[in-house]
Design a protein around this motif. Structure first.
Motif, PDB file in Angstrom:
ATOM      1  N   UNK A  24     -22.477 -14.151  16.794  1.00  0.00           N
ATOM      2  CA  UNK A  24     -23.237 -15.304  17.148  1.00  0.00           C
ATOM      3  C   UNK A  24     -24.210 -15.768  15.971  1.00  0.00           C
ATOM      4  N   UNK A  25     -25.082 -14.741  15.413  1.00  0.00           N
ATOM      5  CA  UNK A  25     -25.834 -15.161  14.382  1.00  0.00           C
ATOM      6  C   UNK A  25     -25.257 -15.501  13.000  1.00  0.00           C
ATOM      7  N   UNK A  26     -24.038 -14.877  12.735  1.00  0.00           N
ATOM      8  CA  UNK A  26     -23.224 -15.283  11.622  1.00  0.00           C
ATOM      9  C   UNK A  26     -22.746 -16.718  11.800  1.00  0.00           C
ATOM     10  N   UNK A  27     -22.328 -17.111  12.849  1.00  0.00           N
ATOM     11  CA  UNK A  27     -21.872 -18.494  13.378  1.00  0.00           C
ATOM     12  C   UNK A  27     -23.044 -19.394  13.191  1.00  0.00           C
ATOM     13  N   UNK A  38     -25.532 -23.834   7.147  1.00  0.00           N
ATOM     14  CA  UNK A  38     -25.107 -23.949   5.674  1.00  0.00           C
ATOM     15  C   UNK A  38     -24.227 -25.159   5.504  1.00  0.00           C
ATOM     16  N   UNK A  39     -23.644 -25.515   6.620  1.00  0.00           N
ATOM     17  CA  UNK A  39     -22.764 -26.750   6.636  1.00  0.00           C
ATOM     18  C   UNK A  39     -23.685 -28.123   6.693  1.00  0.00           C
ATOM     19  N   UNK A  40     -24.847 -28.022   7.538  1.00  0.00           N
ATOM     20  CA  UNK A  40     -25.729 -29.067   7.626  1.00  0.00           C
ATOM     21  C   UNK A  40     -26.258 -29.658   6.357  1.00  0.00           C
ATOM     22  N   UNK A  41     -26.799 -28.792   5.603  1.00  0.00           N
ATOM     23  CA  UNK A  41     -27.401 -29.250   4.477  1.00  0.00           C
ATOM     24  C   UNK A  41     -26.409 -30.009   3.518  1.00  0.00           C
ATOM     25  N   UNK A  42     -25.248 -29.732   3.080  1.00  0.00           N
ATOM     26  CA  UNK A  42     -24.622 -30.370   2.081  1.00  0.00           C
ATOM     27  C   UNK A  42     -24.093 -31.885   3.018  1.00  0.00           C
ATOM     28  N   UNK A  80     -32.301 -26.891   4.757  1.00  0.00           N
ATOM     29  CA  UNK A  80     -32.317 -26.364   3.404  1.00  0.00           C
ATOM     30  C   UNK A  80     -33.512 -25.171   3.666  1.00  0.00           C
ATOM     31  N   UNK A  81     -34.775 -25.564   4.348  1.00  0.00           N
ATOM     32  CA  UNK A  81     -35.891 -24.334   4.453  1.00  0.00           C
ATOM     33  C   UNK A  81     -35.361 -23.524   5.303  1.00  0.00           C
ATOM     34  N   UNK A  82     -34.522 -23.781   6.509  1.00  0.00           N
ATOM     35  CA  UNK A  82     -34.127 -22.512   7.390  1.00  0.00           C
ATOM     36  C   UNK A  82     -33.226 -21.502   6.269  1.00  0.00           C
ATOM     37  N   UNK A  83     -32.663 -21.885   5.416  1.00  0.00           N
ATOM     38  CA  UNK A  83     -31.731 -21.054   4.535  1.00  0.00           C
ATOM     39  C   UNK A  83     -32.643 -20.448   3.630  1.00  0.00           C
ATOM     40  N   UNK A  84     -33.792 -21.123   3.156  1.00  0.00           N
ATOM     41  CA  UNK A  84     -34.559 -20.332   2.188  1.00  0.00           C
ATOM     42  C   UNK A  84     -35.602 -19.416   2.764  1.00  0.00           C
ATOM     43  N   UNK A  85     -35.854 -19.287   3.887  1.00  0.00           N
ATOM     44  CA  UNK A  85     -36.811 -18.194   4.375  1.00  0.00           C
ATOM     45  C   UNK A  85     -36.497 -16.972   4.457  1.00  0.00           C
ATOM     46  N   UNK A 102     -35.536 -21.450  15.100  1.00  0.00           N
ATOM     47  CA  UNK A 102     -35.984 -22.951  15.453  1.00  0.00           C
ATOM     48  C   UNK A 102     -35.778 -23.652  14.477  1.00  0.00           C
ATOM     49  N   UNK A 103     -35.763 -23.525  13.377  1.00  0.00           N
ATOM     50  CA  UNK A 103     -35.591 -24.431  12.249  1.00  0.00           C
ATOM     51  C   UNK A 103     -33.921 -24.771  12.106  1.00  0.00           C
ATOM     52  N   UNK A 104     -33.157 -23.808  12.416  1.00  0.00           N
ATOM     53  CA  UNK A 104     -31.649 -24.016  12.553  1.00  0.00           C
ATOM     54  C   UNK A 104     -31.486 -25.034  13.714  1.00  0.00           C
ATOM     55  N   UNK A 105     -32.325 -24.915  14.708  1.00  0.00           N
ATOM     56  CA  UNK A 105     -31.940 -25.700  15.975  1.00  0.00           C
ATOM     57  C   UNK A 105     -32.388 -27.216  15.719  1.00  0.00           C
ATOM     58  N   UNK A 106     -33.627 -27.344  15.029  1.00  0.00           N
ATOM     59  CA  UNK A 106     -34.064 -28.402  14.738  1.00  0.00           C
ATOM     60  C   UNK A 106     -33.351 -29.317  13.904  1.00  0.00           C
ATOM     61  N   UNK A 107     -32.499 -28.516  12.751  1.00  0.00           N
ATOM     62  CA  UNK A 107     -31.553 -29.259  11.884  1.00  0.00           C
ATOM     63  C   UNK A 107     -30.265 -29.462  12.624  1.00  0.00           C
ATOM     64  N   UNK A 108     -29.868 -28.741  13.620  1.00  0.00           N
ATOM     65  CA  UNK A 108     -28.604 -28.981  14.445  1.00  0.00           C
ATOM     66  C   UNK A 108     -28.876 -30.531  15.070  1.00  0.00           C
ATOM     67  N   UNK A 109     -30.135 -30.389  16.128  1.00  0.00           N
ATOM     68  CA  UNK A 109     -30.430 -31.518  16.924  1.00  0.00           C
ATOM     69  C   UNK A 109     -30.568 -32.806  15.931  1.00  0.00           C
ATOM     70  N   UNK A 110     -31.252 -32.777  14.790  1.00  0.00           N
ATOM     71  CA  UNK A 110     -31.371 -33.867  14.057  1.00  0.00           C
ATOM     72  C   UNK A 110     -30.153 -34.353  13.363  1.00  0.00           C
ATOM     73  N   UNK A 111     -29.135 -33.466  13.077  1.00  0.00           N
ATOM     74  CA  UNK A 111     -27.633 -33.761  12.432  1.00  0.00           C
ATOM     75  C   UNK A 111     -27.195 -34.527  13.682  1.00  0.00           C
ATOM     76  N   UNK A 112     -26.807 -33.975  14.759  1.00  0.00           N
ATOM     77  CA  UNK A 112     -26.247 -34.594  15.874  1.00  0.00           C
ATOM     78  C   UNK A 112     -26.714 -35.870  16.254  1.00  0.00           C
ATOM     79  N   UNK A 113     -27.991 -35.889  16.344  1.00  0.00           N
ATOM     80  CA  UNK A 113     -28.784 -37.319  16.676  1.00  0.00           C
ATOM     81  C   UNK A 113     -28.401 -38.483  15.526  1.00  0.00           C
TER      82      UNK A 113
END
Length: 108
Positions: free
Chosen positions: A7-10, A16-20, A68-73, A79-90
């Motif tokens: 699950x963590x790897x997924x 990593x896909x959301x960023x580009x 990007x920031x979720x990947x760089x930490x 939490x950052x991953x969830x925000x990125x996911x919600x923003x992308x879907x929205x």
């Protein structure tokens, strides 16, 4: 409770896909706004679609930056991953809503 490694790897792969993809979608939205501006200038008719695409570009930019920031930490920040996911879907939903507005704003 410990999360399974799978699950963590997924989650990391999704981030990593959301960023580009989000970065590319900002360009798509800006292209759409530019084309709509040309159509508005020719037809002398205003539309809500260009405003919606502008907002959409900003939300895609938020998804790009947050992922990007979720990947760089150093420590994974779910939490950052969830925000990125919600923003992308929205943003994808708003882009889909903008499509019929563009299609039916300028009749043939």
């Amino acid at each position: 409770m410990q999360e399974p490694a799978r699950v963590r790897q997924l989650d990391e792969k999704i981030c990593r896909l959301i960023c580009p993809i989000s970065a590319a979608m900002v360009g798509v939205c800006l292209t759409g706004v530019g084309l709509l501006r040309v159509a508005v200038a020719v037809e002398h008719k205003s539309t809500l679609a260009d405003d919606l695409l502008s907002l959409d570009a900003v939300i895609f930019l938020v998804a790009t930056l947050v992922s990007y920031f979720a990947l760089r930490t150093q420590v994974r920040n779910h939490r950052l991953e969830q925000v990125a996911d919600v923003a992308f879907i929205t943003a994808m939903v708003l882009l889909t809503i903008a499509c019929p507005l563009i299609t039916y704003s300028f009749p043939l």
